[in-house]
Design an enzyme around this catalytic site. Structure first.
Site, PDB file in Angstrom:
ATOM      1  CG  LEU B 165      50.986 138.853  20.059  1.00 35.99           C
ATOM      2  CD1 LEU B 165      50.358 137.547  20.524  1.00 35.99           C
ATOM      3  CD2 LEU B 165      52.423 138.601  19.607  1.00 35.99           C
ATOM      4  CB  ILE B 168      43.322 140.502  24.664  1.00 35.16           C
ATOM      5  CG1 ILE B 168      42.553 141.606  25.396  1.00 35.16           C
ATOM      6  CG2 ILE B 168      42.588 139.162  24.802  1.00 35.16           C
ATOM      7  CD1 ILE B 168      41.192 141.934  24.793  1.00 35.16           C
ATOM      8  CB  SER B 187      49.574 141.115  14.827  1.00 38.07           C
ATOM      9  OG  SER B 187      48.923 141.787  15.882  1.00 38.07           O
ATOM     10  N   GLY B 244      36.898 138.458  20.699  1.00 36.52           N
ATOM     11  CA  GLY B 244      37.065 139.785  20.111  1.00 36.52           C
ATOM     12  C   GLY B 244      35.702 140.431  19.881  1.00 36.52           C
ATOM     13  NE  ARG B 245      33.184 144.708  20.456  1.00 37.28           N
ATOM     14  CZ  ARG B 245      33.689 144.568  21.681  1.00 37.28           C
ATOM     15  NH1 ARG B 245      34.064 143.386  22.110  1.00 37.28           N
ATOM     16  NH2 ARG B 245      33.816 145.622  22.466  1.00 37.28           N
ATOM     17  CD  GLU B 274      27.750 140.279  21.648  1.00 34.82           C
ATOM     18  OE1 GLU B 274      28.843 139.840  21.273  1.00 34.82           O
ATOM     19  OE2 GLU B 274      27.603 141.140  22.532  1.00 34.82           O
ATOM     20  CG  HIS B 292      30.158 140.685  25.022  1.00 40.35           C
ATOM     21  ND1 HIS B 292      29.976 141.504  23.918  1.00 40.35           N
ATOM     22  CD2 HIS B 292      31.347 141.063  25.549  1.00 40.35           C
ATOM     23  CE1 HIS B 292      31.017 142.325  23.786  1.00 40.35           C
ATOM     24  NE2 HIS B 292      31.853 142.069  24.773  1.00 40.35           N
TER      25      HIS B 292
END
Lengths: 313, 328
Positions: B165, B168, B187, B244-245, B274, B292
């Site tokens: 949290l 974003i 979080s 996120g990732r 990626e 992305h």
């Protein structure tokens, strides 16, 4: 109530069909190969019509059913029902407002995001294996874009509430000003189109709103502007829309409705700034069931001589 | 920018650039009167040689957002005091190594948060209401020939579990609340200023959510945080959104869950490797794929550039950094 004959105009919901079959004597219009055949067998028994956005109750149908008492539409839109004729003949009409408001507003927002951020185009880009060859380009920022709403009714208001959460300033054109909102009112659709970046059609289809989005409005919206239609196809002059998109005079479009469904202008296929959906604004499991329940409740109320839940006429 | 004046670049503070960040040409054209950019990638000699010859006195480095800033690089920069990355993401930087060497790190702060949140919501609506799938259906000419299209799922009332949290996650929450969704989160720390229910355990969050939205950064703690247990707790109707990732999710497990129907759908902007995306996902209609692009709008790239330069300017004028990353 299974002695009461109800006509369903087209296949709209298996759940609704089963509910109607359980409670009434159900006649399905699409199972008849000819109109004459249909009328010969049923014209004197049908007391209720369940219609939808494809086939409602036009003058011809109403006139041919002398025992008709009620039209219960599986839709909130009433453009396929001859309301004046129903009024003249004392036929009740109900629709399905409120239960579908959120879903339709969600699709409007989904279309806006999909067009501005190129969500569908990016998905295509990845699936075609193009990402290893190079990044997709930049897309425009959505938050803060000026949103103009045509018709600030239930659905228009729900769209406004969602868009506000993205920091989008809201303006609108409606039959009457709504001073209880903080949104900016424009007294005509051209001024609205000039002053917004995304124009959303959310009003009812009537004689007055037919082709309300015409060449002039599209020009006012301009080459950076985006048009979203979750109302009715006939709100927009479709050939004008197509040529504006092909010629780059309009920045993009997200459409759930078309003038001649299920036909969709093929020239729009593959345009990266266009997103096309097959009139599914209210098509979620939860909402279709709620709409069906409302149709049934209105019919039962009518035949039990109780107050209708969502009468229009 | 002034014309006709040649700045003696020896008077300007040096900023090392190992690989160019996106739109580096704009940094050059707009700021070459303020900084002397030492462009390592333009040199034909190997990096370590270039650095020992040219970068012994360099105090500041402008990252491209991807090239690893780790002990191998830091070792070659004895005078380095500042790393500026134009990204919000920090997973390419060894923060503890920087910390132990007294190198401050500044990132893009929260400039990208609205754009990333917008994409998260766009992906979520797309998955639930099948927007990309519907677009394909129409273009394949299937509407006229078929009587029905599969029903979607209503957004209102859905329980959203936000993982992370931060700025974003907060923007995602604000947006989805307007759709009538309810918000809970996991979080690193509970955020007392928010009244959303807090779950200290991400499996519990998942079990109590209809959708998980991954908004956290990638760190040792969040690597493969979304594992098989979390995915199975999310369940057959559950939806996974990741902005996120990629490495926050156990990608192989996720793909298997999607293929087998153990989770209901996914909207993904990031992936473990990626630009490679698991091909099994291409056959699925309940998955929306994005290359992305979360932060990639012209406005956000400009803001990232401006805040990166702002941090460099602050550093060279001995003022506090605009968006220093505090390791907590």
């Amino acid at each position: 109530m299974d002695s009461i004959t109800v006509l369903m105009t087209s296949p709209m919901s298996d759940y609704l069909e089963n509910q109607l079959k359980d409670r009434f004597n159900l006649v399905k219009l699409w199972t008849y190969s000819s109109k004459t055949d249909f009328f010969k067998h049923n014209s004197h028994s049908i007391r209720a019509i369940v219609g939808n956005t494809k086939i409602g109750a036009d003058a011809e149908l109403i006139d041919s059913l002398p025992e008709l008492e009620i039209v219960s539409s599986y839709s909130v839109g009433l453009d396929k029902i001859d309301l004046r004729k129903c009024q003249e003949k004392g036929i009740r009409v109900t629709n399905t407002p409120d239960v579908l408001t959120d879903d339709v507003a969600d699709v409007a927002m989904g279309l806006m995001l999909a067009v501005v951020r190129r969500v569908c185009e990016c998905d295509r880009f990845v699936r075609r294996g193009l990402w290893p060859k190079g990044d997709f380009r930049l897309t425009n920022k959505f938050s803060g874009m000026q949103v103009g709403i045509v018709g600030l009714g239930r659905i228009g208001s729900a769209i406004a509430k969602r868009a506000e959460a993205f920091g989008c300033p809201i303006s609108y054109y409606s039959r009457s000003e709504k001073p209880e909102t903080n949104y900016k009112y424009f007294s005509n659709i051209i001024d609205l189109a000039v002053n917004c970046q995304i124009l959303v059609v959310a009003c009812a289809l009537t004689e007055e709103t037919h082709h309300i989005v015409n060449r002039e409005v599209i020009d006012a919206l301009g080459p950076e502007g985006i048009l979203i239609n979750i109302g009715r196809g006939s709100h927009i002059d479709e050939p004008e829309l197509v040529s504006a998109l092909l010629e780059g005079r309009l920045g993009g479009a997200g459409l759930d409705v078309y003038e001649n469904e299920p036909e969709v202008p093929e020239q729009l296929f593959g345009l990266e700034n266009v997103v096309l959906m097959p009139h599914v604004g209210s098509d979620t499991v939860e909402t279709t069931d709620a709409m069906a329940d409302l149709v049934i409740k209105n019919l039962e109320a009518h035949f039990l001589k109780k107050p209708l839940l969502t009468p229009v006429v | 920018m002034a014309h006709g004046i040649i700045y003696n670049h020896l008077d300007l503070p040096q900023v090392l650039v190992v690989r160019p960040p996106d739109s580096f040409s704009l940094y050059q054209s707009q700021y070459s009167h303020k900084f002397h950019f030492l462009k390592a990638w333009e040199s034909p000699v190997p990096l370590d040689q270039f650095l020992s010859t040219n970068a012994r006195n360099v105090q500041a480095l402008l990252s491209c957002g991807r090239f690893p800033i780790n002990v191998d690089l830091l070792r070659l920069l004895p005078s380095l005091r500042l790393v500026v990355t134009p990204s919000a993401g920090l997973n390419h930087i060894d923060l503890s190594e920087c910390h132990s060497r007294g190198v401050a790190v500044a990132n893009a702060g929260s400039v990208a948060c609205c754009d990333v949140a917008d994409l998260a919501v766009g992906l979520f609506i797309d998955v639930l209401r099948k927007i990309s799938a519907a677009d394909r259906y129409v273009m394949q000419g299937l509407w006229a020939s078929k009587t029905s299209y599969p029903l979607g799922s209503k957004l209102k009332g859905k329980r959203i579990g936000i993982v992370g949290l931060g700025s974003i996650g907060q923007e995602v929450a604000k947006r989805l609340e307007a759709f009538g969704c309810s918000i809970s989160y996991n979080s690193r720390n509970q955020k007392k200023s928010f009244s959303y229910p807090f779950y200290s355990n991400v499996v519990e969050l998942s079990a109590n959510s209809d959708a998980l939205v991954i908004c956290c950064g990638l760190s040792d703690q969040t690597h493969r945080l979304i594992n098989k247990e979390v995915l199975l707790a999310l369940g057959k109707e559950g939806v996974l959104i990741n902005v996120g990732r990629g490495a926050i999710i156990d990608e192989k497990e996720m793909v298997q869950c999607l293929v087998q129907g153990d989770i209901g759908g996914a909207g993904l902007d990031v992936f473990e490797n990626e630009p490679n995306v698991p091909k099994e996902l291409f056959a699925l209609d309940n998955v929306v794929l994005s290359p992305h692009r979360g932060a990639f709008t012209p406005e956000t790239l400009t803001s990232m550039r401006e805040i990166a330069v702002g941090n460099l300017e602050a550093f060279f004028s001995n003022k506090p950094l605009l968006s220093q990353v505090i390791d907590d």
